[in-house]
Design a protein around this motif. Structure first.
Motif, PDB file in Angstrom:
ATOM      1  N   LEU A 103      34.853  26.826  45.804  1.00  0.00           N
ATOM      2  CA  LEU A 103      36.260  26.431  45.695  1.00  0.00           C
ATOM      3  C   LEU A 103      37.073  27.627  45.231  1.00  0.00           C
ATOM      4  O   LEU A 103      36.609  28.425  44.426  1.00  0.00           O
ATOM      5  CB  LEU A 103      36.428  25.284  44.710  1.00  0.00           C
ATOM      6  CG  LEU A 103      35.792  23.954  45.078  1.00  0.00           C
ATOM      7  CD1 LEU A 103      35.954  22.960  43.937  1.00  0.00           C
ATOM      8  CD2 LEU A 103      36.428  23.386  46.337  1.00  0.00           C
ATOM      9  N   ASP A 104      38.291  27.725  45.709  1.00  0.00           N
ATOM     10  CA  ASP A 104      39.163  28.817  45.287  1.00  0.00           C
ATOM     11  C   ASP A 104      40.477  28.215  44.810  1.00  0.00           C
ATOM     12  O   ASP A 104      41.503  28.336  45.466  1.00  0.00           O
ATOM     13  CB  ASP A 104      39.391  29.797  46.442  1.00  0.00           C
ATOM     14  CG  ASP A 104      40.153  31.021  45.991  1.00  0.00           C
ATOM     15  OD1 ASP A 104      40.070  31.376  44.803  1.00  0.00           O
ATOM     16  OD2 ASP A 104      40.856  31.621  46.832  1.00  0.00           O
ATOM     17  N   SER A 105      40.422  27.549  43.671  1.00  0.00           N
ATOM     18  CA  SER A 105      41.589  26.866  43.143  1.00  0.00           C
ATOM     19  C   SER A 105      41.777  27.198  41.672  1.00  0.00           C
ATOM     20  O   SER A 105      40.963  26.817  40.832  1.00  0.00           O
ATOM     21  CB  SER A 105      41.424  25.347  43.309  1.00  0.00           C
ATOM     22  OG  SER A 105      42.424  24.662  42.598  1.00  0.00           O
ATOM     23  N   ALA A 106      42.848  27.914  41.369  1.00  0.00           N
ATOM     24  CA  ALA A 106      43.148  28.255  39.978  1.00  0.00           C
ATOM     25  C   ALA A 106      43.343  26.988  39.155  1.00  0.00           C
ATOM     26  O   ALA A 106      42.873  26.909  38.009  1.00  0.00           O
ATOM     27  CB  ALA A 106      44.388  29.136  39.906  1.00  0.00           C
ATOM     28  N   LEU A 107      43.990  25.984  39.722  1.00  0.00           N
ATOM     29  CA  LEU A 107      44.232  24.738  38.993  1.00  0.00           C
ATOM     30  C   LEU A 107      42.914  24.021  38.691  1.00  0.00           C
ATOM     31  O   LEU A 107      42.703  23.546  37.563  1.00  0.00           O
ATOM     32  CB  LEU A 107      45.169  23.821  39.789  1.00  0.00           C
ATOM     33  CG  LEU A 107      45.514  22.486  39.128  1.00  0.00           C
ATOM     34  CD1 LEU A 107      46.220  22.709  37.795  1.00  0.00           C
ATOM     35  CD2 LEU A 107      46.367  21.645  40.061  1.00  0.00           C
ATOM     36  N   PHE A 108      42.014  23.967  39.653  1.00  0.00           N
ATOM     37  CA  PHE A 108      40.725  23.308  39.438  1.00  0.00           C
ATOM     38  C   PHE A 108      39.956  23.997  38.310  1.00  0.00           C
ATOM     39  O   PHE A 108      39.437  23.344  37.401  1.00  0.00           O
ATOM     40  CB  PHE A 108      39.898  23.321  40.730  1.00  0.00           C
ATOM     41  CG  PHE A 108      38.528  22.722  40.559  1.00  0.00           C
ATOM     42  CD1 PHE A 108      38.361  21.350  40.531  1.00  0.00           C
ATOM     43  CD2 PHE A 108      37.420  23.537  40.400  1.00  0.00           C
ATOM     44  CE1 PHE A 108      37.092  20.789  40.368  1.00  0.00           C
ATOM     45  CE2 PHE A 108      36.151  22.994  40.231  1.00  0.00           C
ATOM     46  CZ  PHE A 108      35.988  21.609  40.211  1.00  0.00           C
ATOM     47  N   TYR A 109      39.878  25.323  38.363  1.00  0.00           N
ATOM     48  CA  TYR A 109      39.142  26.051  37.325  1.00  0.00           C
ATOM     49  C   TYR A 109      39.855  25.981  35.976  1.00  0.00           C
ATOM     50  O   TYR A 109      39.202  26.001  34.928  1.00  0.00           O
ATOM     51  CB  TYR A 109      38.885  27.491  37.754  1.00  0.00           C
ATOM     52  CG  TYR A 109      37.877  27.572  38.871  1.00  0.00           C
ATOM     53  CD1 TYR A 109      36.618  26.994  38.730  1.00  0.00           C
ATOM     54  CD2 TYR A 109      38.163  28.202  40.065  1.00  0.00           C
ATOM     55  CE1 TYR A 109      35.675  27.048  39.753  1.00  0.00           C
ATOM     56  CE2 TYR A 109      37.237  28.269  41.095  1.00  0.00           C
ATOM     57  CZ  TYR A 109      35.993  27.688  40.922  1.00  0.00           C
ATOM     58  OH  TYR A 109      35.071  27.741  41.941  1.00  0.00           O
ATOM     59  N   CYS A 156      32.217  33.145  39.720  1.00  0.00           N
ATOM     60  CA  CYS A 156      32.706  33.001  41.097  1.00  0.00           C
ATOM     61  C   CYS A 156      32.386  34.233  41.932  1.00  0.00           C
ATOM     62  O   CYS A 156      32.050  34.121  43.110  1.00  0.00           O
ATOM     63  CB  CYS A 156      34.212  32.745  41.104  1.00  0.00           C
ATOM     64  SG  CYS A 156      34.684  31.097  40.581  1.00  0.00           S
ATOM     65  N   TYR A 177      43.333  33.658  36.675  1.00  0.00           N
ATOM     66  CA  TYR A 177      42.329  33.453  37.723  1.00  0.00           C
ATOM     67  C   TYR A 177      42.614  34.292  38.970  1.00  0.00           C
ATOM     68  O   TYR A 177      41.764  35.059  39.417  1.00  0.00           O
ATOM     69  CB  TYR A 177      42.215  31.968  38.088  1.00  0.00           C
ATOM     70  CG  TYR A 177      41.262  31.719  39.226  1.00  0.00           C
ATOM     71  CD1 TYR A 177      39.885  31.749  39.031  1.00  0.00           C
ATOM     72  CD2 TYR A 177      41.730  31.480  40.516  1.00  0.00           C
ATOM     73  CE1 TYR A 177      39.003  31.549  40.078  1.00  0.00           C
ATOM     74  CE2 TYR A 177      40.858  31.274  41.574  1.00  0.00           C
ATOM     75  CZ  TYR A 177      39.507  31.306  41.352  1.00  0.00           C
ATOM     76  OH  TYR A 177      38.635  31.116  42.392  1.00  0.00           O
ATOM     77  N   ARG A 178      43.782  34.151  39.565  1.00  0.00           N
ATOM     78  CA  ARG A 178      44.084  34.869  40.823  1.00  0.00           C
ATOM     79  C   ARG A 178      44.047  36.386  40.660  1.00  0.00           C
ATOM     80  O   ARG A 178      43.382  37.075  41.445  1.00  0.00           O
ATOM     81  CB  ARG A 178      45.448  34.426  41.370  1.00  0.00           C
ATOM     82  CG  ARG A 178      45.463  33.033  41.884  1.00  0.00           C
ATOM     83  CD  ARG A 178      45.124  32.989  43.374  1.00  0.00           C
ATOM     84  NE  ARG A 178      45.082  31.597  43.771  1.00  0.00           N
ATOM     85  CZ  ARG A 178      44.009  30.999  44.276  1.00  0.00           C
ATOM     86  NH1 ARG A 178      42.924  31.689  44.479  1.00  0.00           N
ATOM     87  NH2 ARG A 178      44.028  29.738  44.597  1.00  0.00           N
TER      88      ARG A 178
END
Length: 190
Positions: free
Chosen positions: A112-118, A64, A172-173
């Motif tokens: 995309l910036d989504s912890a849940l997606f990754y 990312c 992730y964050r």
């Protein structure tokens, strides 16, 4: 006269020599070597826990933040694995492609910036990891060996999937924030 494309992709290094932003500087090589050793250190630190690792979340974050350049620390990691554990069929050949598959998948969605997606991507990767690493057995032992290896590893793949999901969701964050701060640091250029 330079075209707009060339102006956009040409930068000047410390000595005033023009270079492409796509080239890798010696400083970046050092940074990516260090990031590759972080992958190795994280994997070794958690080796006592079966299929629980921080390599997947780190590969996701590296991709990312650094895009295609993330392949450099990935292959530093693969090389270090070979030097430590030996270059053999059961892990080395699959490692040449499994981490690239994860990184390539993330490249598709890196905006995309989504912890849940990754975390979901990491879980799917963990679930498929055993199957992907068993592919060489299809050629060396045939379909029976391939399916036996996949079946024997299902419980480990489930563990890998759950661990990847949880670790990616948690890490992730903070990791993205850390690597963006490092990348935007005025004293450290990479």
């Amino acid at each position: 006269m330079m075209s707009a494309f060339n102006k956009k992709h040409i930068d000047t290094d410390v000595q005033g020599i023009k270079k492409s932003k796509k080239t890798i500087t010696p400083f970046e090589l050092v940074i990516f070597a260090i990031l590759g050793t972080f992958l190795m250190a994280g994997q070794v630190a958690l080796a006592v826990l079966p299929n629980i690792e921080v390599v997947s979340p780190l590969v996701i974050v590296y991709t990312c933040v650094y895009g295609r350049k993330a392949f450099l620390p990935i292959y530093v990691f693969v090389l270090l694995e070979g030097l430590i554990y030996g270059f053999n069929l059961w892990w080395f050949v699959p490692y040449l492609y499994v981490w690239s598959i994860l990184s390539g998948t993330i490249l598709i969605f890196k905006k995309l910036d989504s912890a849940l997606f990754y975390a979901v991507i990491a879980a799917i990767f963990g679930l498929c990891f055993g199957t992907m690493t068993s592919i060489p057995y299809l050629f060396t032992g045939g379909p029976t060996m391939f399916f036996a290896t996949v079946a024997a590893g299902l419980i480990f793949d489930l563990t890998h999937a759950v661990a990847n999901f949880v670790l990616t969701l948690i890490l992730y964050r903070p990791l993205m924030k850390l690597f963006h701060e490092l990348r935007n640091n005025k004293r450290i250029k990479f």
